[in-house]
Design an enzyme around this catalytic site. Structure first.
Site, PDB file in Angstrom:
ATOM      1  N   TYR A  66      -7.513  32.722-100.494  1.00 28.22           N
ATOM      2  CA  TYR A  66      -7.523  33.728-101.544  1.00 28.22           C
ATOM      3  C   TYR A  66      -6.165  34.406-101.607  1.00 28.22           C
ATOM      4  O   TYR A  66      -5.336  34.248-100.724  1.00 28.22           O
ATOM      5  CB  TYR A  66      -8.617  34.774-101.286  1.00 28.22           C
ATOM      6  CG  TYR A  66      -8.339  35.615-100.066  1.00 28.22           C
ATOM      7  CD1 TYR A  66      -8.692  35.183 -98.789  1.00 28.22           C
ATOM      8  CD2 TYR A  66      -7.682  36.845-100.170  1.00 28.22           C
ATOM      9  CE1 TYR A  66      -8.407  35.928 -97.660  1.00 28.22           C
ATOM     10  CE2 TYR A  66      -7.399  37.603 -99.047  1.00 28.22           C
ATOM     11  CZ  TYR A  66      -7.771  37.137 -97.799  1.00 28.22           C
ATOM     12  OH  TYR A  66      -7.478  37.884 -96.693  1.00 28.22           O
TER      13      TYR A  66
ATOM     14  N   SER B 119      -0.950  43.619 -97.138  1.00 28.59           N
ATOM     15  CA  SER B 119      -0.325  44.649 -96.290  1.00 28.59           C
ATOM     16  C   SER B 119       0.622  44.054 -95.257  1.00 28.59           C
ATOM     17  O   SER B 119       1.344  44.777 -94.582  1.00 28.59           O
ATOM     18  CB  SER B 119      -1.378  45.526 -95.625  1.00 28.59           C
ATOM     19  OG  SER B 119      -1.995  44.870 -94.561  1.00 28.59           O
TER      20      SER B 119
ATOM     21  N   THR C 139      -5.861  45.060 -94.441  1.00 26.79           N
ATOM     22  CA  THR C 139      -6.249  45.402 -93.062  1.00 26.79           C
ATOM     23  C   THR C 139      -5.168  45.059 -92.030  1.00 26.79           C
ATOM     24  O   THR C 139      -5.177  45.601 -90.933  1.00 26.79           O
ATOM     25  CB  THR C 139      -7.557  44.687 -92.662  1.00 26.79           C
ATOM     26  OG1 THR C 139      -7.354  43.279 -92.737  1.00 26.79           O
ATOM     27  CG2 THR C 139      -8.713  45.110 -93.539  1.00 26.79           C
ATOM     28  N   ASP C 140      -4.233  44.147 -92.388  1.00 29.44           N
ATOM     29  CA  ASP C 140      -3.282  43.665 -91.372  1.00 29.44           C
ATOM     30  C   ASP C 140      -2.436  44.788 -90.773  1.00 29.44           C
ATOM     31  O   ASP C 140      -2.164  44.794 -89.572  1.00 29.44           O
ATOM     32  CB  ASP C 140      -2.349  42.598 -91.974  1.00 29.44           C
ATOM     33  CG  ASP C 140      -3.058  41.272 -92.213  1.00 29.44           C
ATOM     34  OD1 ASP C 140      -4.221  41.126 -91.787  1.00 29.44           O
ATOM     35  OD2 ASP C 140      -2.441  40.375 -92.833  1.00 29.44           O
TER      36      ASP C 140
ATOM     37  N   GLU D 241       5.335  51.655 -62.323  1.00 30.45           N
ATOM     38  CA  GLU D 241       6.080  50.550 -61.713  1.00 30.45           C
ATOM     39  C   GLU D 241       7.548  50.581 -62.128  1.00 30.45           C
ATOM     40  O   GLU D 241       8.419  50.104 -61.407  1.00 30.45           O
ATOM     41  CB  GLU D 241       5.435  49.219 -62.124  1.00 30.45           C
ATOM     42  CG  GLU D 241       5.157  48.302 -60.953  1.00 30.45           C
ATOM     43  CD  GLU D 241       4.518  47.004 -61.384  1.00 30.45           C
ATOM     44  OE1 GLU D 241       5.017  45.945 -61.001  1.00 30.45           O
ATOM     45  OE2 GLU D 241       3.517  47.033 -62.121  1.00 30.45           O
TER      46      GLU D 241
END
Ligand code: ASP
Length: 355
Positions: free
Chosen positions: A52, A85, A118-119, A312
């Site tokens: 898509y 995005s 959403t990325d 560390e």
């Protein structure tokens, strides 16, 4: 019974019901929707197509596709960009942040809903949360399935997102991210799954609350500074400092660190192994770079836990900042904003604790 009264009674009852509805409509919260594209606005070429294109539908089409949305709020809409995005960048962030602040400053707007892919939703939401001064609710939504998919999740996410934005309890909490019946504080939320609709999680802390068919239930308050409590402002900015993320791994060389600085990076975030660790050659190079004024933040490539200061790695001696709970993508956002004010690692470390 008098025949006139017999017919007039139901008519009057109907009129009364109508006037109640009209009064309610006038009282509904006014939510302004800003669309930026993403899969929520995506379309398949045909029902048979697996692939898509993001950002195919505009804001009005998306709003009108959600049944009963007008019963939750009075909705207006605006399209800022229409992109996947993965193409989000500093220019769009600044444009979006300014458009959002201008919208929220209006007396006839009670809150905003932003549609976004959403990325990079976890990054944009954190950025907006840090720079948007208005206490009015801001909720971001996306979807994992395009608008044309079987069981598209966009309309349900928009519906619940508007319900959260219309809830006065959402005020002053910074940007919220609402998907799949949960909503999250921008600072905490990360995308965890490439394709599942249950992808957004606040891994260390859990969601801010649940939203189900417009019913909103709040959990924990936000304990980090957002919005007007932060020292950041983008009003007079037209660009952001360059910050690069370098991924740590076995046999990591210092080459990419040097290339980043050569190309103009003012800050480096390391997605470290474990508790923000990296190879000795990478550490030595970063120590030199930090001494030259480039700010170095140690984050982690792991999904959970804190990157601890002076555990560390001796951050005091190296001149580094430890990211705490912030993953590399969110560390990059905060470092970009921090660098608009200072390059002092001590002051920036305090920001990583506060925000
Ligand atoms: N690549 C899409 C985007 O971030 C994915 C999505 O929206 O789910 O725009």
């Amino acid at each position: 019974m008098n025949p006139i009264r017999k017919f007039a009674a139901p008519a009057l009852a109907l009129l009364a019901a109508l006037s109640v509805n009209i009064a309610t409509a006038a009282d509904l919260p006014r939510i302004h929707v800003i669309a930026t594209g993403g899969t929520i606005a995506g379309a398949q070429a045909s029902a048979q197509d697996y692939g898509y294109k993001s950002g195919a539908y505009d804001v009005d089409t998306l709003i009108n596709a959600v049944p009963n949305l007008g019963k939750l709020a009075s909705i207006s809409g605006e399209q800022v960009v229409n992109i996947g995005s993965q193409d989000m960048n500093d220019d769009v962030w600044l444009q979006l942040a300014k458009a959002l602040s201008a919208t929220l400053a209006k007396d006839d707007v009670d809150g905003a809903l932003i549609m976004h892919g959403t990325d990079t939703l976890e990054e944009t939401s954190y950025f907006l949360s840090l720079v948007t001064k208005s206490p009015k609710p801001v909720v971001m939504v996306g979807s994992m399935r395009p608008a044309t998919a079987i069981s598209a999740d966009g309309p349900g996410n928009i519906y619940n997102g508007v319900a959260v934005a219309a809830d006065p309890k959402a005020s002053g909490r910074g940007t919220l991210v609402s998907l799949n019946d949960e909503f999250h504080y921008a600072r905490n939320v990360v995308k965890t799954n490439t394709t599942s609709v249950q992808t957004f999680e606040s891994i260390n802390r859990g969601p801010a609350g649940l939203a189900h068919t417009g019913t909103v239930e709040w959990f924990e308050p936000m304990d980090k500074k957002v919005g007007a409590q932060t020292e950041f402002s983008v009003e007079s900015l037209d660009k952001l400092p360059r910050v690069d993320i370098i991924y740590a791994h076995a046999n990591m060389s210092a080459d990419l660190i040097e290339a980043a600085v050569k190309n103009g990076a003012k800050g480096i975030v390391v997605a470290g192994v474990g508790d923000g660790n990296m190879t000795s050659p990478a550490l030595e190079t970063l120590k030199k770079i930090a001494a030259s004024g480039v700010v170095v933040v140690r984050s982690t490539r792991l999904p959970q836990g804190l990157v601890l200061r002076n555990n560390e790695v001796n951050d005091d001696e190296m001149g580094f900042v430890a990211s705490g709970e912030l993953n590399p993508a969110k560390s990059r956002v905060l470092l970009q904003l921090a660098l608009t004010l200072t390059s002092d690692p001590g002051r920036i470390q305090a920001m990583f604790y506060d925000y």
